[in-house]
Enzyme design. Sequence first.
Site, PDB file in Angstrom:
ATOM      1  N   ASN A   1       3.736  -2.047   7.173  1.00 15.96           N
ATOM      2  CA  ASN A   1       3.605  -3.126   6.198  1.00 15.96           C
ATOM      3  C   ASN A   1       2.407  -4.001   6.572  1.00 15.96           C
ATOM      4  O   ASN A   1       2.319  -4.478   7.696  1.00 15.96           O
ATOM      5  CB  ASN A   1       4.907  -3.944   6.169  1.00 15.96           C
ATOM      6  CG  ASN A   1       4.953  -4.922   5.035  1.00 15.96           C
ATOM      7  OD1 ASN A   1       4.109  -5.806   4.934  1.00 15.96           O
ATOM      8  ND2 ASN A   1       5.938  -4.779   4.166  1.00 15.96           N
TER       9      ASN A   1
ATOM     10  N   HIS B   1       2.934  -2.268   1.210  1.00 17.51           N
ATOM     11  CA  HIS B   1       4.177  -1.983   1.925  1.00 17.51           C
ATOM     12  C   HIS B   1       3.924  -0.799   2.853  1.00 17.51           C
ATOM     13  O   HIS B   1       2.950  -0.051   2.682  1.00 17.51           O
ATOM     14  CB  HIS B   1       5.286  -1.649   0.940  1.00 17.51           C
ATOM     15  CG  HIS B   1       5.753  -2.823   0.147  1.00 17.51           C
ATOM     16  ND1 HIS B   1       6.981  -2.846  -0.458  1.00 17.51           N
ATOM     17  CD2 HIS B   1       5.171  -4.011  -0.145  1.00 17.51           C
ATOM     18  CE1 HIS B   1       7.146  -4.002  -1.091  1.00 17.51           C
ATOM     19  NE2 HIS B   1       6.057  -4.719  -0.916  1.00 17.51           N
TER      20      HIS B   1
ATOM     21  N   ASP C   1       8.466 -10.887   0.712  1.00 16.48           N
ATOM     22  CA  ASP C   1       8.222  -9.448   0.784  1.00 16.48           C
ATOM     23  C   ASP C   1       9.099  -8.681  -0.200  1.00 16.48           C
ATOM     24  O   ASP C   1       8.629  -7.745  -0.841  1.00 16.48           O
ATOM     25  CB  ASP C   1       8.468  -8.925   2.201  1.00 16.48           C
ATOM     26  CG  ASP C   1       8.026  -7.486   2.369  1.00 16.48           C
ATOM     27  OD1 ASP C   1       6.822  -7.221   2.173  1.00 16.48           O
ATOM     28  OD2 ASP C   1       8.863  -6.624   2.664  1.00 16.48           O
TER      29      ASP C   1
ATOM     30  N   CYS D   1       7.982   1.292  -3.663  1.00 19.13           N
ATOM     31  CA  CYS D   1       7.754   2.460  -2.808  1.00 19.13           C
ATOM     32  C   CYS D   1       8.543   3.668  -3.309  1.00 19.13           C
ATOM     33  O   CYS D   1       8.056   4.798  -3.245  1.00 19.13           O
ATOM     34  CB  CYS D   1       8.101   2.114  -1.373  1.00 19.13           C
ATOM     35  SG  CYS D   1       7.076   0.755  -0.755  1.00 19.13           S
TER      36      CYS D   1
ATOM     37  N   GLU E   1       5.284   2.149   3.183  1.00 16.68           N
ATOM     38  CA  GLU E   1       5.232   3.467   2.558  1.00 16.68           C
ATOM     39  C   GLU E   1       3.930   3.659   1.778  1.00 16.68           C
ATOM     40  O   GLU E   1       3.343   4.745   1.798  1.00 16.68           O
ATOM     41  CB  GLU E   1       6.442   3.662   1.634  1.00 16.68           C
ATOM     42  CG  GLU E   1       7.770   3.598   2.359  1.00 16.68           C
ATOM     43  CD  GLU E   1       8.350   2.191   2.536  1.00 16.68           C
ATOM     44  OE1 GLU E   1       9.525   2.093   2.908  1.00 16.68           O
ATOM     45  OE2 GLU E   1       7.637   1.193   2.292  1.00 16.68           O
TER      46      GLU E   1
ATOM     47  N   CYS F   1      11.881  -0.013  -1.217  1.00 16.14           N
ATOM     48  CA  CYS F   1      12.090  -0.848  -2.397  1.00 16.14           C
ATOM     49  C   CYS F   1      11.717  -0.039  -3.640  1.00 16.14           C
ATOM     50  O   CYS F   1      11.297   1.118  -3.546  1.00 16.14           O
ATOM     51  CB  CYS F   1      11.217  -2.107  -2.300  1.00 16.14           C
ATOM     52  SG  CYS F   1       9.444  -1.731  -2.429  1.00 16.14           S
TER      53      CYS F   1
END
Length: 141
Positions: free
Chosen positions: A35, A46, A136, A76, A48, A73
């Site tokens: 991140n 993020h 976030d 991602c 990913e 999330c």
Amino acid sequence: MQDAFQEARASLAEGGIPIGAVLVEGGAVIGRGHNLRVQEDNPILHAEIACLQNAGRIRRYTDCVLYSTLMPCYLCAGAVVQFGIPEVVVGESANFAGAKEFLEEHGVEVVDLDLPECREMMRRFILEHPALWDEDIGARE
């Protein structure tokens, strides 16, 4: 998963959010990231997404597995579905349920390892930096 955990620790050491990810193809790590929202002042970096970016262009993702220290999330998870990554292995989802159902509804196999080291690192971060965590995950007041 150890490589993803190392990425998460690297983000924490840089003052960022401790989430890490690696992309594996045929048993080899082809991309890694953590991140970078805080470090790069970029809301979509993020772990990913940074991992996929670092992997570069890949013709097909059908032989890939994405490892992440935390359940992805929707941002991602959308990238996973968009690129057709068939499997996501996560370190934990106790601190953030993420988009597991979305992934599964789109045919992605989700494996939650529920690792104590991942759970504890996120739990501690959330307790120490609640405003940053809320930012976030897009929490609304």
